[in-house]
Structure formats: C-alpha cells, structure tokens
Motif scaffolding. Structure first.
Motif, mmCIF file in Angstrom:
data_model
loop_
_atom_site.group_PDB
_atom_site.id
_atom_site.type_symbol
_atom_site.label_atom_id
_atom_site.label_comp_id
_atom_site.label_asym_id
_atom_site.label_seq_id
_atom_site.Cartn_x
_atom_site.Cartn_y
_atom_site.Cartn_z
ATOM 1 N N THR A 1 51.717 12.957 -9.184
ATOM 2 C CA THR A 1 51.886 12.657 -10.607
ATOM 3 C C THR A 1 50.547 12.181 -11.140
ATOM 4 O O THR A 1 49.998 11.189 -10.649
ATOM 5 C CB THR A 1 52.948 11.571 -10.831
ATOM 6 N N ARG A 2 50.021 12.890 -12.118
ATOM 7 C CA ARG A 2 48.706 12.554 -12.667
ATOM 8 C C ARG A 2 48.787 12.544 -14.185
ATOM 9 O O ARG A 2 49.628 13.239 -14.767
ATOM 10 C CB ARG A 2 47.663 13.562 -12.183
ATOM 11 N N GLY A 3 47.927 11.763 -14.827
ATOM 12 C CA GLY A 3 48.037 11.664 -16.274
ATOM 13 C C GLY A 3 46.724 11.354 -16.959
ATOM 14 O O GLY A 3 45.752 10.932 -16.329
ATOM 15 N N ILE A 4 46.728 11.561 -18.274
ATOM 16 C CA ILE A 4 45.539 11.287 -19.076
ATOM 17 C C ILE A 4 45.987 10.996 -20.505
ATOM 18 O O ILE A 4 47.009 11.533 -20.970
ATOM 19 C CB ILE A 4 44.571 12.488 -19.041
ATOM 20 N N VAL B 1 54.526 7.241 -12.314
ATOM 21 C CA VAL B 1 54.751 7.711 -10.945
ATOM 22 C C VAL B 1 56.219 7.542 -10.556
ATOM 23 O O VAL B 1 56.813 8.412 -9.905
ATOM 24 C CB VAL B 1 53.845 6.952 -9.954
ATOM 25 N N LYS B 2 56.826 6.432 -10.980
ATOM 26 C CA LYS B 2 58.202 6.128 -10.580
ATOM 27 C C LYS B 2 59.250 6.848 -11.419
ATOM 28 O O LYS B 2 60.352 7.124 -10.944
ATOM 29 C CB LYS B 2 58.440 4.619 -10.679
ATOM 30 N N GLN B 3 58.931 7.146 -12.676
ATOM 31 C CA GLN B 3 59.948 7.684 -13.574
ATOM 32 C C GLN B 3 60.376 9.096 -13.180
ATOM 33 O O GLN B 3 59.605 9.861 -12.601
ATOM 34 C CB GLN B 3 59.425 7.695 -15.011
ATOM 35 N N SER B 4 61.616 9.430 -13.497
ATOM 36 C CA SER B 4 62.091 10.795 -13.279
ATOM 37 C C SER B 4 61.560 11.683 -14.395
ATOM 38 O O SER B 4 61.325 11.224 -15.514
ATOM 39 C CB SER B 4 63.618 10.827 -13.260
ATOM 40 N N MET B 5 61.362 12.963 -14.071
ATOM 41 C CA MET B 5 60.871 13.922 -15.049
ATOM 42 C C MET B 5 61.697 15.198 -14.957
ATOM 43 O O MET B 5 62.282 15.495 -13.906
ATOM 44 C CB MET B 5 59.383 14.235 -14.795
ATOM 45 N N PRO B 6 61.763 15.958 -16.033
ATOM 46 C CA PRO B 6 62.474 17.238 -15.978
ATOM 47 C C PRO B 6 61.887 18.115 -14.870
ATOM 48 O O PRO B 6 60.671 18.177 -14.697
ATOM 49 C CB PRO B 6 62.208 17.846 -17.359
ATOM 50 N N GLY B 7 62.735 18.763 -14.115
ATOM 51 C CA GLY B 7 62.272 19.631 -13.039
ATOM 52 C C GLY B 7 62.248 18.982 -11.678
ATOM 53 O O GLY B 7 62.050 19.659 -10.661
ATOM 54 N N ASP B 8 62.459 17.665 -11.617
ATOM 55 C CA ASP B 8 62.463 16.981 -10.323
ATOM 56 C C ASP B 8 63.525 17.544 -9.383
ATOM 57 O O ASP B 8 63.369 17.524 -8.158
ATOM 58 C CB ASP B 8 62.705 15.480 -10.511
ATOM 59 N N GLN B 9 64.599 18.061 -9.955
ATOM 60 C CA GLN B 9 65.705 18.555 -9.137
ATOM 61 C C GLN B 9 65.357 19.823 -8.365
ATOM 62 O O GLN B 9 66.070 20.198 -7.427
ATOM 63 C CB GLN B 9 66.937 18.823 -10.020
ATOM 64 N N LEU B 10 64.261 20.483 -8.722
ATOM 65 C CA LEU B 10 63.899 21.732 -8.050
ATOM 66 C C LEU B 10 63.423 21.503 -6.618
ATOM 67 O O LEU B 10 63.451 22.423 -5.800
ATOM 68 C CB LEU B 10 62.822 22.466 -8.853
ATOM 69 N N ASP B 11 62.953 20.313 -6.323
ATOM 70 C CA ASP B 11 62.582 19.958 -4.946
ATOM 71 C C ASP B 11 62.809 18.457 -4.804
ATOM 72 O O ASP B 11 61.892 17.658 -4.969
ATOM 73 C CB ASP B 11 61.125 20.319 -4.651
ATOM 74 N N PRO B 12 64.046 18.047 -4.505
ATOM 75 C CA PRO B 12 64.400 16.618 -4.494
ATOM 76 C C PRO B 12 63.640 15.796 -3.455
ATOM 77 O O PRO B 12 63.420 14.608 -3.657
ATOM 78 C CB PRO B 12 65.903 16.630 -4.179
ATOM 79 N N ASN B 13 63.246 16.415 -2.344
ATOM 80 C CA ASN B 13 62.558 15.691 -1.270
ATOM 81 C C ASN B 13 61.259 16.409 -0.896
ATOM 82 O O ASN B 13 61.133 16.962 0.199
ATOM 83 C CB ASN B 13 63.475 15.571 -0.052
ATOM 84 N N PRO B 14 60.291 16.393 -1.792
ATOM 85 C CA PRO B 14 59.060 17.152 -1.551
ATOM 86 C C PRO B 14 58.150 16.477 -0.531
ATOM 87 O O PRO B 14 58.135 15.255 -0.398
ATOM 88 C CB PRO B 14 58.397 17.174 -2.928
ATOM 89 N N ALA C 1 47.552 8.275 -13.426
ATOM 90 C CA ALA C 1 48.940 7.964 -13.779
ATOM 91 C C ALA C 1 49.200 6.466 -13.670
ATOM 92 O O ALA C 1 48.641 5.781 -12.805
ATOM 93 C CB ALA C 1 49.905 8.722 -12.872
ATOM 94 N N THR C 2 50.058 5.959 -14.531
ATOM 95 C CA THR C 2 50.470 4.560 -14.440
ATOM 96 C C THR C 2 51.564 4.428 -13.385
ATOM 97 O O THR C 2 52.189 5.419 -12.980
ATOM 98 C CB THR C 2 51.013 4.066 -15.788
ATOM 99 N N GLY C 3 51.808 3.197 -12.958
ATOM 100 C CA GLY C 3 52.871 2.970 -11.991
ATOM 101 C C GLY C 3 54.220 3.431 -12.515
ATOM 102 O O GLY C 3 55.035 3.989 -11.771
ATOM 103 N N GLN C 4 54.452 3.215 -13.796
ATOM 104 C CA GLN C 4 55.712 3.634 -14.409
ATOM 105 C C GLN C 4 55.849 5.147 -14.404
ATOM 106 O O GLN C 4 56.924 5.690 -14.133
ATOM 107 C CB GLN C 4 55.796 3.098 -15.842
#
Length: 299
Positions: free
Chosen positions: A63-66, A45-58, A40-43
C-alpha cells in the motif's frame, strides 16, 4: 566445462550463498517493510479497499500513497488512461514504454481516446502482459486484475480538502510457486515494483500540479538503478571465480549494501552512486595493490 567447475570451489559457493543470505536478510527486515508502505499512512495501510477480496491472503501486499494538490476530478483522467500503448506510466519510459506504438514518452496531457473504458476491457501492462478492468468507479477508484480475476492492483482517490487528494495504490497477489515462468516474473516484481509504482505516483502528481520531471533525470535514475544491480551481480560472480579472501567477500557485501541503499533507502540517489563508485574502485584495483603498498612503505 571441467575447467569452469574446477574454478568454482565449494568454499566459494558457500561464501557466496552466505553473502546472498545476509543481503536478503537486510532486504526482508529493512528494505521490504519500507518499500511496501512507501508514502502511505498507518491508517491507509490498515484500511480495507475495494478489490481486497480478489486475494484475501496475499503474499505480496503493498500500500503506497502520495498527496496531490488537486481534486479527484482533476486526477482521475490521468489514472484511467494509463497503460502500455496508451498514456504510458509517467515514470521510467525508457523501459516501460519500450516498443510502444505511441512512442517512448508518457503522455503529458489528457488523451480523450483513452477515457471511455468499461469493466472487462483490457489493460496492457507491457508488450507481453495484460490485465483487465475489474471495477471502475469514476473519481473514486480503479481496480485492475489478472485475466483469471486473481490478484488486484487498485488506484484509489481520497479527498483531504477542497484542493488536495490522497492517491493510494494497493497491490495484492500471491506467488506462483509451481509455475517457474510466472514465478520468475513474481520475483522480478517483488524487487522492482516499488521503483515503478513510486514513480507512477510521482508522475501523476507532477502532471496534475504541472511540475513534470525532466526525462533526462528519470533516465539517469534508471541507469543508476540498473548499474547498482549489475555491480552487485558482478561482485558475486567474482567471488565465485577468484580465490576467496576476506577483502573480496567484503567487497561483494559492499556491493549488496550499495544495491539496497540505491534502490530502497530514503536518501538521495547520489548517495548510492557514491557507494557504487567505491565498490567499483575496490573491484578494479590490482589484486597485489595492498601488498605493493605495504612493501613500499617498508622499503
């Protein structure tokens, strides 16, 4: 039982606990930060994504990417059909598809019968675990969540240009500290999730780009990962039951380092194999090897 307790002296227990603490420190300071953000890029990792609200403080936030040479429309069907008893997970099938009614191999083609899911439908993770589709936005993202809508597993597609797309996965959940049965699964996932998700991302990429990894290669990797963990466990057990010496403690430490390198280091898996063989050699040589060797030189 008395003999067993007699074998395990307090100094061996303390030495073993100290070694485990040292290896876990290495995991927390080096391996964990790396594996949680693999690819994942730094951006991203930092950006919000859909579904983040399901566990606000995990407590577990990965965050991984390709990058995939394909459009979101080409990648989407491979994501939608994933699941145990469906298309599989395109990774370590020898474990992930064990007992699957569709066989041990993950799909290498689009399966039309698994392309019509809707929000609320189940997602079989394994023979004993299930999640549900929390959200489905075609060609953009899929969100899986627990049956009680706690935690989230997100697969999102971000176009780079006309022929390349970023596939980003994000996992958010908190540990079940008061539920031992679930906590054991949490801890298992803590250490193994990276291996599985990384291979899923690479498996999707390989299928879209028509470069699927050979099953023999994946099975070999899986065996190496299992063996590295077992070797570390064996060195810890030997540390408990054998007379304590610095050589044995350092051998167990080497077993822990070999495990960390094999599972998490951004190097060839064969580097880990080499380290594991060295540890095995240290385990298997006779205890009086060095004494005899020195005596032979003296004589």
């Amino acid at each position: 039982m008395k003999k067993l307790f007699a074998l395990i002296k307090i100094n061996r227990i303390l030495a073993t606990l100290a070694l485990i603490a040292l290896v876990m420190t290495g995991y927390m300071l080096w391996a964990r930060p790396y594996q949680l953000n693999w690819g994942a890029t730094g951006q991203e990792v930092k950006q919000s994504m859909p579904g983040d609200q399901l566990d606000p403080n995990p407590e577990f936030f990965a965050t991984r990417g390709i990058t995939i040479a394909g459009t979101p429309e080409e990648i989407w069907p491979w994501l939608l059909q994933m699941g145990y008893g469906r298309a599989g997970y395109y990774g370590y099938d020898i474990l992930e598809n064990l007992g699957s009614p569709r066989g041990i191999h993950s799909a290498d083609s689009i399966l039309p019968e698994f392309q019509q899911f809707k929000v609320g439908d189940g997602v079989p993770i394994s023979a004993v675990a299930n999640m549900i589709f929390y959200a489905i936005e075609p060609n953009q993202y899929i969100i899986w969540t627990g049956m009680n809508h706690v935690g989230s597993f997100i697969w999102a597609l971000y176009p780079i240009d006309e022929s390349h797309t970023r596939l980003v996965s994000r996992i958010r959940w908190s540990f079940h500290w008061t539920q031992p049965s679930l906590l054991s699964l949490d801890l298992f996932t803590e250490f193994t999730d990276y291996l599985a998700v990384r291979e899923i991302l690479q498996g999707v990429k390989g299928r879209v780009e028509n470069q699927i990894e050979p099953m023999a290669k994946l099975n070999t990797e899986f065996v190496v990962y299992v063996m590295s963990a077992l070797i570390f466990i064996v060195t810890l057990c030997l540390l408990l039951i054998r007379p304590l010496t610095w050589n044995k403690w350092l051998t167990a430490l080497a077993g822990g380092v070999a495990w960390l390198v094999t599972w998490y280091a951004p190097v060839s898996i064969w580097v880990g194999v080499g380290l594991e063989l060295l540890v095995l050699w240290r385990i298997c040589i006779p205890q009086d090897f060095y004494t005899k060797h020195k005596l032979g030189k003296t004589g």
